[in-house]
Scaffold this motif. Structure first.
Motif, PDB file in Angstrom:
ATOM      1  N   SER A 150       0.858  -1.189   0.000  1.00 21.05           N
ATOM      2  CA  SER A 150       0.000   0.000   0.000  1.00 21.05           C
ATOM      3  C   SER A 150       0.892   1.237   0.000  1.00 21.05           C
ATOM      4  O   SER A 150       1.833   1.316   0.802  1.00 21.05           O
ATOM      5  CB  SER A 150      -0.876  -0.032   1.257  1.00 21.05           C
ATOM      6  N   THR A 151       0.601   2.183  -0.873  1.00 21.54           N
ATOM      7  CA  THR A 151       1.415   3.408  -0.882  1.00 21.54           C
ATOM      8  C   THR A 151       1.246   4.172   0.432  1.00 21.54           C
ATOM      9  O   THR A 151       2.163   4.837   0.892  1.00 21.54           O
ATOM     10  CB  THR A 151       1.045   4.325  -2.071  1.00 21.54           C
ATOM     11  N   ASN A 152       0.060   4.064   1.053  1.00 21.75           N
ATOM     12  CA  ASN A 152      -0.111   4.751   2.343  1.00 21.75           C
ATOM     13  C   ASN A 152       0.795   4.140   3.411  1.00 21.75           C
ATOM     14  O   ASN A 152       1.384   4.855   4.224  1.00 21.75           O
ATOM     15  CB  ASN A 152      -1.572   4.659   2.811  1.00 21.75           C
ATOM     16  N   GLY A 175      -4.100  -2.704  -1.224  1.00 24.39           N
ATOM     17  CA  GLY A 175      -4.584  -1.328  -1.235  1.00 24.39           C
ATOM     18  C   GLY A 175      -5.693  -1.169  -0.206  1.00 24.39           C
ATOM     19  O   GLY A 175      -6.584  -2.016  -0.115  1.00 24.39           O
ATOM     20  N   ARG A 176      -5.611  -0.102   0.549  1.00 23.26           N
ATOM     21  CA  ARG A 176      -6.543   0.052   1.679  1.00 23.26           C
ATOM     22  C   ARG A 176      -7.571   1.142   1.429  1.00 23.26           C
ATOM     23  O   ARG A 176      -7.259   2.207   0.900  1.00 23.26           O
ATOM     24  CB  ARG A 176      -5.763   0.377   2.959  1.00 23.26           C
ATOM     25  N   GLY A 177      -8.816   0.865   1.811  1.00 24.01           N
ATOM     26  CA  GLY A 177      -9.844   1.891   1.920  1.00 24.01           C
ATOM     27  C   GLY A 177      -9.993   2.233   3.392  1.00 24.01           C
ATOM     28  O   GLY A 177      -9.113   1.942   4.204  1.00 24.01           O
ATOM     29  N   GLY A 213      -8.857  -1.642  -4.950  1.00 23.26           N
ATOM     30  CA  GLY A 213      -8.118  -2.434  -5.926  1.00 23.26           C
ATOM     31  C   GLY A 213      -8.404  -2.044  -7.352  1.00 23.26           C
ATOM     32  O   GLY A 213      -9.452  -1.470  -7.671  1.00 23.26           O
ATOM     33  N   SER A 214      -7.443  -2.338  -8.215  1.00 27.66           N
ATOM     34  CA  SER A 214      -7.599  -2.175  -9.661  1.00 27.66           C
ATOM     35  C   SER A 214      -6.408  -2.856 -10.313  1.00 27.66           C
ATOM     36  O   SER A 214      -5.423  -3.173  -9.644  1.00 27.66           O
ATOM     37  CB  SER A 214      -7.673  -0.687 -10.043  1.00 27.66           C
ATOM     38  N   PRO A 215      -6.457  -3.086 -11.629  1.00 26.40           N
ATOM     39  CA  PRO A 215      -5.360  -3.788 -12.292  1.00 26.40           C
ATOM     40  C   PRO A 215      -4.087  -2.933 -12.336  1.00 26.40           C
ATOM     41  O   PRO A 215      -4.170  -1.706 -12.262  1.00 26.40           O
ATOM     42  CB  PRO A 215      -5.870  -4.012 -13.718  1.00 26.40           C
ATOM     43  N   LYS A 269     -21.272   7.388  -9.607  1.00 26.68           N
ATOM     44  CA  LYS A 269     -20.349   6.254  -9.489  1.00 26.68           C
ATOM     45  C   LYS A 269     -18.983   6.749  -9.025  1.00 26.68           C
ATOM     46  O   LYS A 269     -18.540   7.837  -9.423  1.00 26.68           O
ATOM     47  CB  LYS A 269     -20.205   5.542 -10.837  1.00 26.68           C
ATOM     48  N   LYS A 270     -18.298   5.899  -8.284  1.00 25.49           N
ATOM     49  CA  LYS A 270     -17.056   6.330  -7.652  1.00 25.49           C
ATOM     50  C   LYS A 270     -15.903   6.328  -8.654  1.00 25.49           C
ATOM     51  O   LYS A 270     -15.571   5.301  -9.247  1.00 25.49           O
ATOM     52  CB  LYS A 270     -16.752   5.388  -6.484  1.00 25.49           C
ATOM     53  N   LEU A 271     -15.312   7.497  -8.823  1.00 28.51           N
ATOM     54  CA  LEU A 271     -14.152   7.656  -9.705  1.00 28.51           C
ATOM     55  C   LEU A 271     -12.866   7.573  -8.903  1.00 28.51           C
ATOM     56  O   LEU A 271     -11.851   7.068  -9.384  1.00 28.51           O
ATOM     57  CB  LEU A 271     -14.219   9.023 -10.400  1.00 28.51           C
ATOM     58  N   GLN A 298     -21.588  -1.425 -11.067  1.00 29.82           N
ATOM     59  CA  GLN A 298     -22.684  -0.464 -10.936  1.00 29.82           C
ATOM     60  C   GLN A 298     -22.304   0.724 -10.057  1.00 29.82           C
ATOM     61  O   GLN A 298     -23.015   1.718 -10.019  1.00 29.82           O
ATOM     62  CB  GLN A 298     -23.926  -1.140 -10.326  1.00 29.82           C
ATOM     63  N   ARG A 299     -21.181   0.587  -9.312  1.00 27.69           N
ATOM     64  CA  ARG A 299     -20.873   1.607  -8.299  1.00 27.69           C
ATOM     65  C   ARG A 299     -19.620   2.405  -8.621  1.00 27.69           C
ATOM     66  O   ARG A 299     -19.333   3.387  -7.948  1.00 27.69           O
ATOM     67  CB  ARG A 299     -20.673   0.923  -6.934  1.00 27.69           C
ATOM     68  N   ALA A 300     -18.842   1.955  -9.623  1.00 27.40           N
ATOM     69  CA  ALA A 300     -17.560   2.612  -9.884  1.00 27.40           C
ATOM     70  C   ALA A 300     -17.458   2.987 -11.351  1.00 27.40           C
ATOM     71  O   ALA A 300     -18.125   2.410 -12.209  1.00 27.40           O
ATOM     72  CB  ALA A 300     -16.416   1.678  -9.498  1.00 27.40           C
TER      73      ALA A 300
HETATM   74  C1  BT5 Z   1     -11.699   4.778  -0.054  1.00 28.20           C
HETATM   75  O1  BT5 Z   1     -12.119   3.977   0.964  1.00 28.20           O
HETATM   76  O2  BT5 Z   1     -12.375   5.169  -0.968  1.00 28.20           O
HETATM   77  C2  BT5 Z   1     -10.229   5.161   0.043  1.00 28.20           C
HETATM   78  C3  BT5 Z   1      -9.435   4.567  -1.073  1.00 28.20           C
HETATM   79  C4  BT5 Z   1      -8.003   5.054  -1.025  1.00 28.20           C
HETATM   80  C5  BT5 Z   1      -7.123   4.287  -1.949  1.00 28.20           C
HETATM   81  C6  BT5 Z   1      -5.751   4.882  -2.021  1.00 28.20           C
HETATM   82  S1  BT5 Z   1      -4.805   4.185  -3.308  1.00 28.20           S
HETATM   83  C7  BT5 Z   1      -3.375   4.958  -2.711  1.00 28.20           C
HETATM   84  C8  BT5 Z   1      -3.433   4.850  -1.199  1.00 28.20           C
HETATM   85  N1  BT5 Z   1      -2.866   3.605  -0.726  1.00 28.20           N
HETATM   86  C9  BT5 Z   1      -3.789   2.820  -0.131  1.00 28.20           C
HETATM   87  O3  BT5 Z   1      -3.573   1.681   0.352  1.00 28.20           O
HETATM   88  N2  BT5 Z   1      -4.988   3.446  -0.160  1.00 28.20           N
HETATM   89  C10 BT5 Z   1      -4.903   4.746  -0.766  1.00 28.20           C
HETATM   90  P1  BT5 Z   1     -13.628   3.587   1.234  1.00 28.20           P
HETATM   91  O4  BT5 Z   1     -14.487   4.803   1.311  1.00 28.20           O
HETATM   92  O5  BT5 Z   1     -13.579   2.695   2.419  1.00 28.20           O
HETATM   93  O6  BT5 Z   1     -14.062   2.788  -0.058  1.00 28.20           O
HETATM   94  C11 BT5 Z   1     -13.659   1.458  -0.263  1.00 28.20           C
HETATM   95  C12 BT5 Z   1     -14.712   0.838  -1.178  1.00 28.20           C
HETATM   96  O7  BT5 Z   1     -14.566   1.377  -2.501  1.00 28.20           O
HETATM   97  C13 BT5 Z   1     -14.554  -0.659  -1.337  1.00 28.20           C
HETATM   98  O8  BT5 Z   1     -15.225  -1.357  -0.316  1.00 28.20           O
HETATM   99  C14 BT5 Z   1     -15.176  -0.915  -2.704  1.00 28.20           C
HETATM  100  O9  BT5 Z   1     -16.584  -0.984  -2.600  1.00 28.20           O
HETATM  101  C15 BT5 Z   1     -14.871   0.376  -3.451  1.00 28.20           C
HETATM  102  N3  BT5 Z   1     -13.721   0.237  -4.352  1.00 28.20           N
HETATM  103  C16 BT5 Z   1     -12.620  -0.543  -4.235  1.00 28.20           C
HETATM  104  N4  BT5 Z   1     -11.785  -0.346  -5.263  1.00 28.20           N
HETATM  105  C17 BT5 Z   1     -12.367   0.571  -6.064  1.00 28.20           C
HETATM  106  C18 BT5 Z   1     -11.996   1.205  -7.272  1.00 28.20           C
HETATM  107  N5  BT5 Z   1     -10.856   0.949  -7.914  1.00 28.20           N
HETATM  108  N6  BT5 Z   1     -12.858   2.118  -7.786  1.00 28.20           N
HETATM  109  C19 BT5 Z   1     -14.016   2.438  -7.182  1.00 28.20           C
HETATM  110  N7  BT5 Z   1     -14.414   1.870  -6.032  1.00 28.20           N
HETATM  111  C20 BT5 Z   1     -13.602   0.960  -5.473  1.00 28.20           C
END
Ligand code: BT5
Length: 279
Positions: free
Chosen positions: A45-47, A72-74, A81-83, A139-141, A179-181
């Protein structure tokens, strides 16, 4: 696996070319962010890596960027995640002059910066879903993860992580995300050069961070409120383990979401998620 401020040989990219950092550094013109990059082909994770660097007292101007994240963390233990080579993941180390109660303003500032940067690439106008999502057409960008370290009453540093979907095709998304992203590529119909997006993001974030540092969040508030997608809508959120329902009225000076409950009482949601109850 890594190199500080340099690039190591990469395998053949599955979706695009790896980032050419020289295109980002050239004439970047930022005051605060983006003078040194820590580039990785792959990281957990970059964070997490930026936090390690922050603990080693590196200066504020450094950015950690990776082509892929294995973990990758939310927020709230969720995943992001993404490719590889298709989107952008990066984290900056900030040392804002903020009291700890204002740390949440960093997330709000970043959402304004990401939304402002996005309008350069798409015809739609992005919205902000409190606290950390940048949405287009609902949708989430992009997602933002700001992790603050505080001492008694001051912020010592913030790791500000941003994930933004640049060239993420719909059919590569997990079914539950489709549907969400969204991504720039899905919105425009063609792939974008990630360097151009990255430069723009760094520049807009630098500008917004400068405004926050010089003038405080109130100077950014109108821009945040103009994009706030929950204003006047009934939402449900959690306050001190109690679920409450109310009409979203805006944010207070600390960045908490203000809900007006059925008795007309204003209640401030400090953290967590809120769910709109109707569209
Ligand atoms: C976020 O969390 O939206 C914060 C995401 C932050 C990611 C960045 S990448 C660089 C840095 N390093 C890390 O490890 N993290 C940060 P949250 O509000 O909890 O949303 C997470 C939810 O977004 C997941 O449960 C999925 O439903 C959705 N999700 C996951 N990957 C996605 C994507 N690529 N695009 C859109 N939605 C996504």
């Amino acid at each position: 696996m890594a190199a500080s401020d340099s690039q190591s040989p990469a395998p053949a990219p599955p979706l695009g070319a790896r980032l050419d950092l020289s295109l980002i550094r050239k004439d970047l013109g930022t005051q605060r962010l983006g003078t040194k990059f820590h580039y990785f082909q792959e990281l957990d994770s970059t964070n997490s890596r930026a936090r390690d660097l922050a603990e080693q007292a590196v200066p504020v101007v450094e950015i950690v960027v990776s082509e892929y994240q294995t973990h990758g963390r939310g927020r709230l233990g969720r995943r992001w995640g993404s490719p590889p080579l298709a989107t952008l993941y990066f984290s900056a180390i900030l040392r804002p002059k903020l009291s700890s109660e204002h740390a949440a303003q960093i997330t709000l500032m970043a959402a304004v910066a990401v939304a402002d940067a996005a309008v350069s690439f798409i015809p739609q106008s992005p919205t902000i879903k409190w606290p950390n999502d940048v949405l287009v057409d609902g949708k989430k960008l992009a997602g933002i993860l700001a992790e603050a370290s505080c001492d008694a009453d001051r912020v010592t540093y913030v790791v500000l992580g941003i994930g933004i979907n640049v060239n993420f095709p719909r059919d590569s998304m997990p079914v539950e995300l489709r549907q969400r992203a969204t991504s720039f590529m899905q919105l425009t119909g063609f792939p974008l050069e990630r360097e151009i997006v990255f430069r723009r993001l760094i520049q807009d974030r630098d500008r917004c961070y400068g405004v926050l540092e010089m003038s405080g969040f109130d100077a950014l508030r109108p821009r945040w409120e103009a994009r706030f997608n929950l204003a006047g809508r009934r939402v449900r959120g959690e306050l001190d383990t109690e679920m409450i329902t109310g009409v979203a009225r805006g944010i207070d000076r600390h960045g908490a979401l203000v809900l007006e409950d059925q008795n007309g009482t204003l209640r401030n949601i400090v953290a967590g998620d809120v769910i709109p109850l109707e569209s």
